[in-house]
Write an enzyme that holds these catalytic residues in place. Sequence first.
Site, PDB file in Angstrom:
ATOM      1  N   HIS A 311      34.153  31.778  36.715  1.00 20.05           N
ATOM      2  CA  HIS A 311      32.777  31.543  37.143  1.00 20.05           C
ATOM      3  C   HIS A 311      32.750  31.522  38.659  1.00 20.05           C
ATOM      4  CE1 HIS A 311      28.806  29.771  37.488  1.00 20.05           C
ATOM      5  NE2 HIS A 311      28.635  30.166  36.243  1.00 20.05           N
ATOM      6  N   ASP A 368      29.683  31.072  28.098  1.00 18.21           N
ATOM      7  CA  ASP A 368      29.571  32.154  27.117  1.00 18.21           C
ATOM      8  C   ASP A 368      30.705  32.191  26.112  1.00 18.21           C
ATOM      9  OD1 ASP A 368      27.195  33.309  28.018  1.00 18.21           O
ATOM     10  OD2 ASP A 368      28.258  34.144  29.735  1.00 18.21           O
TER      11      ASP A 368
HETATM   12  N1  ACO Z   1      39.842  37.612  33.647  1.00 12.77           N
HETATM   13  C1  ACO Z   1      40.865  37.939  34.458  1.00 12.77           C
HETATM   14  N2  ACO Z   1      40.857  37.751  35.791  1.00 12.77           N
HETATM   15  C2  ACO Z   1      39.760  37.233  36.331  1.00 12.77           C
HETATM   16  C3  ACO Z   1      38.641  36.867  35.556  1.00 12.77           C
HETATM   17  C4  ACO Z   1      38.713  37.059  34.161  1.00 12.77           C
HETATM   18  N3  ACO Z   1      37.693  36.735  33.368  1.00 12.77           N
HETATM   19  N4  ACO Z   1      37.672  36.379  36.350  1.00 12.77           N
HETATM   20  C5  ACO Z   1      38.163  36.430  37.601  1.00 12.77           C
HETATM   21  N5  ACO Z   1      39.438  36.953  37.595  1.00 12.77           N
HETATM   22  C6  ACO Z   1      40.320  37.099  38.739  1.00 12.77           C
HETATM   23  C7  ACO Z   1      39.930  38.288  39.595  1.00 12.77           C
HETATM   24  O1  ACO Z   1      40.554  39.474  39.165  1.00 12.77           O
HETATM   25  C8  ACO Z   1      40.392  37.831  40.957  1.00 12.77           C
HETATM   26  O2  ACO Z   1      41.785  37.984  41.004  1.00 12.77           O
HETATM   27  P1  ACO Z   1      42.521  38.405  42.390  1.00 12.77           P
HETATM   28  O3  ACO Z   1      42.264  37.234  43.298  1.00 12.77           O
HETATM   29  O4  ACO Z   1      43.929  38.587  42.010  1.00 12.77           O
HETATM   30  O5  ACO Z   1      41.848  39.644  42.860  1.00 12.77           O
HETATM   31  C9  ACO Z   1      40.101  36.326  40.954  1.00 12.77           C
HETATM   32  O6  ACO Z   1      40.156  35.948  39.559  1.00 12.77           O
HETATM   33  C10 ACO Z   1      38.747  35.932  41.527  1.00 12.77           C
HETATM   34  O7  ACO Z   1      37.736  36.702  40.854  1.00 12.77           O
HETATM   35  P2  ACO Z   1      36.383  37.178  41.518  1.00 12.77           P
HETATM   36  O8  ACO Z   1      35.965  38.476  40.932  1.00 12.77           O
HETATM   37  O9  ACO Z   1      36.498  37.105  43.005  1.00 12.77           O
HETATM   38  O10 ACO Z   1      35.406  36.049  41.057  1.00 12.77           O
HETATM   39  P3  ACO Z   1      33.834  36.138  41.131  1.00 12.77           P
HETATM   40  O11 ACO Z   1      33.379  34.778  41.487  1.00 12.77           O
HETATM   41  O12 ACO Z   1      33.369  37.253  41.979  1.00 12.77           O
HETATM   42  O13 ACO Z   1      33.417  36.510  39.628  1.00 12.77           O
HETATM   43  C11 ACO Z   1      32.877  36.310  37.356  1.00 12.77           C
HETATM   44  C12 ACO Z   1      32.989  35.591  38.715  1.00 12.77           C
HETATM   45  C13 ACO Z   1      32.016  37.570  37.514  1.00 12.77           C
HETATM   46  C14 ACO Z   1      32.191  35.365  36.372  1.00 12.77           C
HETATM   47  C15 ACO Z   1      34.299  36.677  36.873  1.00 12.77           C
HETATM   48  O14 ACO Z   1      35.073  35.498  36.691  1.00 12.77           O
HETATM   49  C16 ACO Z   1      34.277  37.501  35.598  1.00 12.77           C
HETATM   50  O15 ACO Z   1      34.161  38.738  35.667  1.00 12.77           O
HETATM   51  N6  ACO Z   1      34.403  36.835  34.374  1.00 12.77           N
HETATM   52  C17 ACO Z   1      34.316  37.540  33.133  1.00 12.77           C
HETATM   53  C18 ACO Z   1      32.867  37.823  32.770  1.00 12.77           C
HETATM   54  C19 ACO Z   1      32.134  36.550  32.364  1.00 12.77           C
HETATM   55  O16 ACO Z   1      32.602  35.770  31.548  1.00 12.77           O
HETATM   56  N7  ACO Z   1      30.922  36.384  32.939  1.00 12.77           N
HETATM   57  C20 ACO Z   1      30.060  35.251  32.617  1.00 12.77           C
HETATM   58  C21 ACO Z   1      29.907  34.358  33.792  1.00 12.77           C
HETATM   59  S1  ACO Z   1      28.916  32.987  33.387  1.00 12.77           S
HETATM   60  C22 ACO Z   1      27.356  33.578  33.404  1.00 12.77           C
HETATM   61  O17 ACO Z   1      26.946  34.476  34.091  1.00 12.77           O
HETATM   62  C23 ACO Z   1      26.482  33.000  32.485  1.00 12.77           C
END
Ligand code: ACO
Length: 433
Positions: A311, A368
């Site tokens: 998140h 979710d």
């Molecule tokens: N699985 C694997 N790796 C992940 C995940 C995940 N679900 N989420 C983040 N990471 C990793 C990224 O690859 C990144 O790694 P790195 O530092 O080695 O490059 C690090 O964690 C940070 O991730 P960001 O993309 O910078 O985090 P951001 O805050 O931009 O994204 C998000 C947040 C979009 C929710 C992300 O965690 C994601 O894509 N999750 C999966 C989709 C999801 O469940 N979305 C629902 C969110 S809740 C909502 O909207 C209601």
Amino acid sequence: MANNYYTGERAEIKIDGKTYELPIVVGSEGEKAIDIRTLRDQTAYLAFDNGYANVGSCVSKITYIDGERGILSYRGYGIADLAENCTFVEVAYLLTHGSLPTREELSEFSGMLNRFAMIHEDMIRFFDGYPPNSPPMAILSSMVNSLCSFYPEMTANPREDIDEMSARLISKVRTIAAFSYKNSIGHPVVYPRHDLSYCANFLNMMFDSPVKPYEINHKVVSALNKLLILHGDHEQNCSTSTVRMVGSARVNLYASVSAGISALWGPLHGGANQAVMNMLEEIHAGGGDFRRYVEKAKDPKDSFRLSGFGHRVYKTHDPRSWIIKQTCDEVLADLKSPDPLLSIAKELEEAVLKDDYFVERNLYPNVDFYSGIIYRAIGIPTSMFTVMFALGRLPGWIAHWKEMWDESDGRISRPRQIYIGPLSRPFVPIDQR
Ligand code: ACO
């Protein structure tokens, strides 16, 4: 500016040897920010932050989140208290009006929701125009936008008519969602009933049929109330910021919410609940080997992410995920419908919480992760999951639209950019390119 969130403190920023001062803002929970609104005028520099992770786009009285401590409150009330003690309608009132309703206020608000529950019969014909298997979020977004054609009087003075417009929207979105489902399966629509509560009414419109009346299960109604409450608002997420941004152009509420629905559709946002179920189903179909998915998510060369984890704001457990997980266990036990996907989800969660990759990046289950399993148990098809999210988020969108509209110093949202394209080029006629 005489707002009480300005403390008189100032931050100093040094650029090219010159020091500039910028005022400091402190929120009611102590969150501090530097007001950079004069930055460009003073320094000719922009602030750059793609994804806006470090930018406060507004001040707001609606929702507070502490992502480090896992705290979420609406209008000062803790999310667990609201989920335990309120109906969704009470929370919708709280979000849109600012305080919990008295009995009289609740009865008046519920009366409005009943009064506005039908949609214009001409709108029902719209459903027939969509090809089979049209994405329900596309239908919802365009139907909500169409409401301004049917209720144009509501859009002439949007701020004056906001209470009626919000009740109309909260009530009709539920009817549109249920009708679109009925239409997608080729069944006759079921009209709303005044004798049923908001959530029971929705379930009845979804599942009642001329050949098999729907039996209302109070545990299921209560679970749906909780789910919608938990999704009610979440400050400046992508869809809410979209609603505020679109609304800042002074467009009506229906059009602004329609844009928010489109933003919510994305798999990185509200579409994640659908993506979680697809992922769990795939794992199940492949014999339950969730570890392969964990490894794939960790592979830097693979863009795959574990849906339902991570998140932007929470760097610990999402406070909503505990309540959802517990509700999930209760509903499945009550319906006596064990779901193999729940066991996979629990094993996956356990493995992730112990894995260094996820621990180091503070990736925990989000709202979710378990919601889809509850929806599935209730009988809601996966394609409708994000629509359910939209039903819950609607009062939040409305509250933000209203707050944005009332900002005394509100301006149209218009970020800038850092241009990195080519420098000025001489024009080349088409035959010489
Ligand atoms: N699985 C694997 N790796 C992940 C995940 C995940 N679900 N989420 C983040 N990471 C990793 C990224 O690859 C990144 O790694 P790195 O530092 O080695 O490059 C690090 O964690 C940070 O991730 P960001 O993309 O910078 O985090 P951001 O805050 O931009 O994204 C998000 C947040 C979009 C929710 C992300 O965690 C994601 O894509 N999750 C999966 C989709 C999801 O469940 N979305 C629902 C969110 S809740 C909502 O909207 C209601």
